[in-house]
Design an enzyme around this catalytic site. Structure first.
Site, PDB file in Angstrom:
ATOM      1  N   LEU A   1     -14.620   6.135  -5.177  1.00 44.15           N
ATOM      2  CA  LEU A   1     -13.203   5.796  -5.047  1.00 44.15           C
ATOM      3  C   LEU A   1     -12.855   4.537  -5.838  1.00 44.15           C
ATOM      4  CD1 LEU A   1     -10.597   6.408  -3.269  1.00 44.15           C
ATOM      5  CD2 LEU A   1     -11.380   4.508  -1.886  1.00 44.15           C
TER       6      LEU A   1
ATOM      7  N   GLU B   1      -6.796   2.231  -3.814  1.00 47.34           N
ATOM      8  CA  GLU B   1      -5.359   2.139  -4.029  1.00 47.34           C
ATOM      9  C   GLU B   1      -4.933   0.694  -4.292  1.00 47.34           C
ATOM     10  OE1 GLU B   1      -3.212   4.955  -1.638  1.00 47.34           O
ATOM     11  OE2 GLU B   1      -1.872   3.364  -0.988  1.00 47.34           O
TER      12      GLU B   1
ATOM     13  N   ARG C   1      -2.076  11.091   5.938  1.00 46.86           N
ATOM     14  CA  ARG C   1      -2.294   9.731   6.440  1.00 46.86           C
ATOM     15  C   ARG C   1      -1.839   8.715   5.409  1.00 46.86           C
ATOM     16  NH1 ARG C   1      -7.034   5.922   5.565  1.00 46.86           N
ATOM     17  NH2 ARG C   1      -7.603   6.962   3.651  1.00 46.86           N
TER      18      ARG C   1
ATOM     19  N   PHE D   1       0.861  -1.191   0.000  1.00 44.86           N
ATOM     20  CA  PHE D   1       0.000   0.000   0.000  1.00 44.86           C
ATOM     21  C   PHE D   1       0.888   1.228   0.000  1.00 44.86           C
ATOM     22  CE2 PHE D   1      -4.444   1.411   0.822  1.00 44.86           C
ATOM     23  CZ  PHE D   1      -5.084   0.384   0.164  1.00 44.86           C
TER      24      PHE D   1
ATOM     25  N   HIS E   1     -10.784  13.137   0.219  1.00 47.87           N
ATOM     26  CA  HIS E   1     -11.017  11.779   0.714  1.00 47.87           C
ATOM     27  C   HIS E   1     -11.036  11.686   2.232  1.00 47.87           C
ATOM     28  CE1 HIS E   1     -10.933   7.459   0.674  1.00 47.87           C
ATOM     29  NE2 HIS E   1      -9.704   7.364   1.137  1.00 47.87           N
TER      30      HIS E   1
ATOM     31  N   ARG F   1      -0.151   9.683  -1.369  1.00 46.43           N
ATOM     32  CA  ARG F   1      -1.336  10.235  -2.042  1.00 46.43           C
ATOM     33  C   ARG F   1      -1.208  11.729  -2.305  1.00 46.43           C
ATOM     34  NH1 ARG F   1      -6.073   6.914   1.217  1.00 46.43           N
ATOM     35  NH2 ARG F   1      -5.458   4.918   0.333  1.00 46.43           N
TER      36      ARG F   1
ATOM     37  N   GLN G   1      -6.732  15.175   2.877  1.00 45.37           N
ATOM     38  CA  GLN G   1      -6.111  14.254   1.924  1.00 45.37           C
ATOM     39  C   GLN G   1      -6.949  14.121   0.644  1.00 45.37           C
ATOM     40  OE1 GLN G   1      -5.678   9.704   2.522  1.00 45.37           O
ATOM     41  NE2 GLN G   1      -3.614  10.556   2.550  1.00 45.37           N
TER      42      GLN G   1
ATOM     43  N   HIS H   1      -7.353  11.863  -2.603  1.00 45.43           N
ATOM     44  CA  HIS H   1      -7.011  10.545  -3.139  1.00 45.43           C
ATOM     45  C   HIS H   1      -6.851  10.704  -4.644  1.00 45.43           C
ATOM     46  CE1 HIS H   1      -7.147   6.317  -4.072  1.00 45.43           C
ATOM     47  NE2 HIS H   1      -7.215   6.000  -2.803  1.00 45.43           N
TER      48      HIS H   1
HETATM   49  C1  LIG Z   1     -14.605   5.238   0.013  1.00 45.01           C
HETATM   50  C2  LIG Z   1     -13.663   5.086   1.173  1.00 45.01           C
HETATM   51  C3  LIG Z   1     -12.744   4.052   1.193  1.00 45.01           C
HETATM   52  C4  LIG Z   1     -11.858   3.911   2.260  1.00 45.01           C
HETATM   53  N1  LIG Z   1     -10.969   2.870   2.230  1.00 45.01           N
HETATM   54  C5  LIG Z   1     -10.143   2.690   3.301  1.00 45.01           C
HETATM   55  C6  LIG Z   1      -9.255   1.568   3.344  1.00 45.01           C
HETATM   56  O1  LIG Z   1      -9.215   0.727   2.446  1.00 45.01           O
HETATM   57  N2  LIG Z   1      -8.449   1.443   4.414  1.00 45.01           N
HETATM   58  C7  LIG Z   1      -8.459   2.335   5.457  1.00 45.01           C
HETATM   59  O2  LIG Z   1      -7.703   2.153   6.413  1.00 45.01           O
HETATM   60  N3  LIG Z   1      -9.311   3.390   5.437  1.00 45.01           N
HETATM   61  C8  LIG Z   1     -10.151   3.578   4.394  1.00 45.01           C
HETATM   62  N4  LIG Z   1     -11.017   4.651   4.393  1.00 45.01           N
HETATM   63  C9  LIG Z   1     -11.119   5.484   5.605  1.00 45.01           C
HETATM   64  C10 LIG Z   1     -11.896   4.742   6.698  1.00 45.01           C
HETATM   65  O3  LIG Z   1     -12.834   3.895   6.111  1.00 45.01           O
HETATM   66  C11 LIG Z   1     -12.613   5.697   7.634  1.00 45.01           C
HETATM   67  O4  LIG Z   1     -11.702   6.647   8.130  1.00 45.01           O
HETATM   68  C12 LIG Z   1     -13.243   4.979   8.816  1.00 45.01           C
HETATM   69  O5  LIG Z   1     -13.988   3.876   8.396  1.00 45.01           O
HETATM   70  C13 LIG Z   1     -14.104   5.908   9.652  1.00 45.01           C
HETATM   71  O6  LIG Z   1     -14.751   5.176  10.642  1.00 45.01           O
HETATM   72  P1  LIG Z   1     -15.523   5.899  11.833  1.00 45.01           P
HETATM   73  O7  LIG Z   1     -16.087   4.831  12.709  1.00 45.01           O
HETATM   74  O8  LIG Z   1     -14.646   6.909  12.456  1.00 45.01           O
HETATM   75  O9  LIG Z   1     -16.711   6.706  11.136  1.00 45.01           O
HETATM   76  P2  LIG Z   1     -17.910   6.237  10.171  1.00 45.01           P
HETATM   77  O10 LIG Z   1     -17.785   4.849   9.709  1.00 45.01           O
HETATM   78  O11 LIG Z   1     -18.028   7.304   9.155  1.00 45.01           O
HETATM   79  O12 LIG Z   1     -19.168   6.284  11.147  1.00 45.01           O
HETATM   80  C14 LIG Z   1     -19.698   7.501  11.631  1.00 45.01           C
HETATM   81  C15 LIG Z   1     -20.949   7.198  12.442  1.00 45.01           C
HETATM   82  O13 LIG Z   1     -21.364   8.382  13.111  1.00 45.01           O
HETATM   83  C16 LIG Z   1     -22.779   8.521  13.007  1.00 45.01           C
HETATM   84  N5  LIG Z   1     -23.094   9.957  13.133  1.00 45.01           N
HETATM   85  C17 LIG Z   1     -22.464  11.002  12.539  1.00 45.01           C
HETATM   86  N6  LIG Z   1     -23.039  12.171  12.908  1.00 45.01           N
HETATM   87  C18 LIG Z   1     -24.053  11.842  13.765  1.00 45.01           C
HETATM   88  C19 LIG Z   1     -25.023  12.611  14.479  1.00 45.01           C
HETATM   89  N7  LIG Z   1     -25.090  13.955  14.405  1.00 45.01           N
HETATM   90  N8  LIG Z   1     -25.924  11.934  15.245  1.00 45.01           N
HETATM   91  C20 LIG Z   1     -25.899  10.580  15.328  1.00 45.01           C
HETATM   92  N9  LIG Z   1     -24.989   9.818  14.665  1.00 45.01           N
HETATM   93  C21 LIG Z   1     -24.086  10.446  13.905  1.00 45.01           C
HETATM   94  C22 LIG Z   1     -23.115   7.921  11.652  1.00 45.01           C
HETATM   95  O14 LIG Z   1     -24.455   7.514  11.619  1.00 45.01           O
HETATM   96  C23 LIG Z   1     -22.137   6.734  11.609  1.00 45.01           C
HETATM   97  O15 LIG Z   1     -22.718   5.619  12.257  1.00 45.01           O
HETATM   98  C24 LIG Z   1     -11.900   4.821   3.338  1.00 45.01           C
HETATM   99  C25 LIG Z   1     -12.822   5.851   3.327  1.00 45.01           C
HETATM  100  C26 LIG Z   1     -13.677   5.999   2.246  1.00 45.01           C
HETATM  101  C27 LIG Z   1     -14.621   7.164   2.244  1.00 45.01           C
END
Ligand SMILES: Cc1cc2nc3c(=O)[nH]c(=O)nc-3n(C[C@H](O)[C@H](O)[C@H](O)COP(=O)(O)OP(=O)(O)OC[C@H]3O[C@@H](n4cnc5c(N)ncnc54)[C@H](O)[C@@H]3O)c2cc1C
Length: 578
Positions: A239, A242, A385, A113, A350, A282, A227, A229
């Site tokens: 997306l 990568e 990152r 990666f 991203h 990136r 960041q 992408h």
């Molecule tokens: C398309 C894409 C591909 C990616 N691929 C990778 C990868 O291959 N490898 C890697 O390491 N990272 C990757 N990332 C980054 C990584 O996936 C994310 O940083 C990570 O999953 C975020 O997780 P989280 O639990 O912090 O937030 P999220 O999964 O975004 O969850 C946020 C939660 O908060 C809740 N929420 C938000 N606001 C409120 C509110 N006001 N009231 C109630 N609930 C609320 C939502 O309902 C949700 O349940 C990728 C990101 C994207 C966008």
């Protein structure tokens, strides 16, 4: 009374909930999420999760890659904790049922990666986030006592006398507004890519948690680091992982030339080797795209200039085995087949490296308030990152925040609900009812949102300049005021998505202002923050985090906080898998 109230049902939130349930089954845990947990953005992660696994790799090497990748802005104590706990978390997921892809001899498979000098990115084909989130979700179901508020939207943190006491939330289905008292709150609300017009982020990524904490006095950290992408599909911003380049994909310009060989990608040798250049960092790859565009070597399309990602030489069977989702996405959204066609791509916003300022256990400066995952800034990502560090980040720091919140709740048991809590809840209910009642006759929410997104892209995109940023400060302040009077036509209680969109717009405007203020304040170029008027890295002044507080008039006030250096003094940023 809830002991630990988690806002967010993505990877960080669910991992925190499991940690609390496992640490002390007598504690009452609740998860509030504005969408059903499986629809959180974590589900869309494709490429994989990094953790040292095999012989020939070491924890120190993963630390070093992360720190140099972050251009020395990572807190190194946080990185050390992260790197040493990441393998345990991924093995734990395996035990809970996550179907990691395997080598033919049964070992867990890893792929290269960007910026990782060793192969250490675990994956489940190219649907890693889906399997990871599913595994966590099904594990939470074992704990019958975890209370779920699915499709509830949190609008406010209740904070009194420097201590959090719960949240105010709207049940989206009915419009009911409730104060949910809690001894501790863990924010796990994800990122805020939606402040930009063209992003890989889901529509729900509006920075709510960052804004909730910021409004109550908690500082945000490193907000200028955004960041891009390098490979998003034009128009949708979907997306192309990568992993497509990790499996051998090439980036070519309009002449069919692998243009990255012309750029300094920070590899140990000045000219990157052909086999590794597509896995440069990136930020550098996105910057190279801008230069190709300036040289007239990109292809114009109705959705902006593009270059091509070429996977044709990988062959159908490898594409189907390793990156089937890439093929599925290209067919469904671009009407092409990567086994035979070139994929048009362009850089796309991203990930925000910044977020709510926390310590290594997720604690914020507000007592009882914790944050983890993309909404937090611990910080392990520094100025840029590395791909595949975020999935292990949400596990490691989700767990840590859960355990710390449980300890706080235990040591503050038996506290009565303060009358201030009831008063704040009542005020917030009245505010929301006023909005829903048709308060505000100004501009449309969508118009204001679009103005904000384009202002931010123009001022705080891949390259930034002081004069443009200065203008954006005023534009965004003005939009913030106008949003207070935004027009709301829908007065219904059931599924009033207009009411929710307006709260999201308010949150995004707060965040957009912090991004621009921090970018203006940092007069250097580092990682994803590239100033055309200050092109060099300046360790003398800026080997420091940006810390931004909300001033009483609502404007962002930026200061600096030293970076924690443990064992790796700042050096040249060297990359590449040479
Ligand atoms: C398309 C894409 C591909 C990616 N691929 C990778 C990868 O291959 N490898 C890697 O390491 N990272 C990757 N990332 C980054 C990584 O996936 C994310 O940083 C990570 O999953 C975020 O997780 P989280 O639990 O912090 O937030 P999220 O999964 O975004 O969850 C946020 C939660 O908060 C809740 N929420 C938000 N606001 C409120 C509110 N006001 N009231 C109630 N609930 C609320 C939502 O309902 C949700 O349940 C990728 C990101 C994207 C966008």
């Amino acid at each position: 009374m809830i002991d630990v109230l988690i806002v967010g049902g993505g990877g960080a939130g669910l991992r925190a909930a499991i940690a609390v349930a496992e640490t002390d089954p007598s504690l009452r845990v609740a998860v509030v999420s504005k969408v059903y947990p499986m629809r959180s953005h974590t589900v869309s992660a494709e490429g994989g999760a990094a953790a040292v696994i095999g012989a020939g790799d070491t924890l120190d090497e993963h630390c070093y890659d992360t720190i140099s990748g972050g251009d020395w802005l990572c807190d190194q104590d946080a990185v050390e904790a992260f790197v040493s706990e990441a393998p345990k978390e991924l093995i734990q997921l395996e035990h809970w049922g996550c179907p990691w892809s395997r080598e033919s001899d049964g070992r867990v498979a890893v792929r290269p990666f960007g910026g990782m000098k060793k192969m250490r990115t675990w994956y489940a084909a190219d649907k890693t986030g889906f399997h990871l989130l599913h595994t966590l979700f099904q594990t939470t179901l074992k704990y019958q006592d975890i209370i779920r508020y699915d499709e509830w939207y949190v609008t406010k943190l209740v904070v009194d006398d420097g201590r959090v006491h719960g949240v105010v939330a709207v049940e989206i289905r009915t419009g009911r507004v409730e104060t949910i008292p809690a001894r501790t709150v863990v924010l796990a609300t994800g990122g805020c890519g939606k402040v930009f017009p063209f992003t890989t982020n889901a529509a729900i990524k509006t920075g709510d948690g960052m804004a909730l904490a910021y409004r109550e006095g908690a500082p945000l950290k490193d907000m200028e680091f955004v960041q891009y992408h390098p490979t998003g599909l034009p128009f949708t911003g979907i997306l192309i992982t990568e992993a497509a380049r990790a499996e051998g994909g090439w980036l070519i310009n309009k002449d069919g030339y692998r243009y990255l060989q012309d750029y300094d990608l920070g590899s140990p040798t000045p000219t990157p080797k052909l086999r590794s250049m597509e896995l440069g960092p990136r930020d550098r790859l996105s910057q190279a795209f801008v230069h190709e565009q300036e040289k007239g070597r990109t292809v114009d399309t109705p959705y902006g200039p593009v270059v091509y990602l070429d996977l044709r030489h990988l062959g159908e069977s490898k594409i189907d085995a390793r990156i089937p989702f890439v093929r599925e996405l290209c067919r469904s959204y671009q009407n092409l087949d990567p086994a035979t066609d070139l994929i048009p791509v362009r850089p796309v916003a991203h990930y925000m490296m910044g977020g709510v300022h926390t310590d290594i256990d997720g604690a914020t400066p507000i007592a009882g308030l914790f944050a983890a995952g993309e909404t937090a800034c611990v910080s392990i990502n520094g100025a840029n990152r590395l791909g595949s560090n975020s999935l292990p980040e949400i596990l490691v720091f989700g767990r840590r925040a859960g355990i710390a919140a449980a300890a706080f709740a235990r040591s503050h048991a038996g506290q009565a609900e303060a009358s201030a809590v009831r008063a704040q809840g009542a005020d917030e209910r009245r505010r929301l009812e006023r909005v829903r009642g048709g308060g505000g006759h100004g501009e449309r929410i969508a118009d204001l949102r679009e103005r904000m997104q384009h202002t931010l892209e123009g001022a705080a995109g891949i390259y930034r300049a002081g004069d443009v940023l200065t203008k954006a400060v005023d534009t965004l302040a003005d939009l913030g005021e106008r949003a207070q009077e935004a027009r709301v036509d829908d007065s219904s209680t059931a599924f009033n998505t207009e009411l929710i969109s307006l709260q999201e717009l308010h949150a995004m405007l707060e965040i957009a202002r912090t991004v621009v203020a921090c970018a203006l304040n940092r007069q250097e170029s580092r990682g994803a923050h590239q100033r055309t008027d200050f092109t060099a890295r300046d360790d003398e002044t800026y080997l420091a985090h940006s810390l931004v507080h909300r001033a009483p008039d609502g404007s962002p006030s930026v200061g600096l906080l030293p970076v924690t250096i443990t064992r790796w003094p700042p050096g040249e940023r060297v990359y590449g898998r040479d």
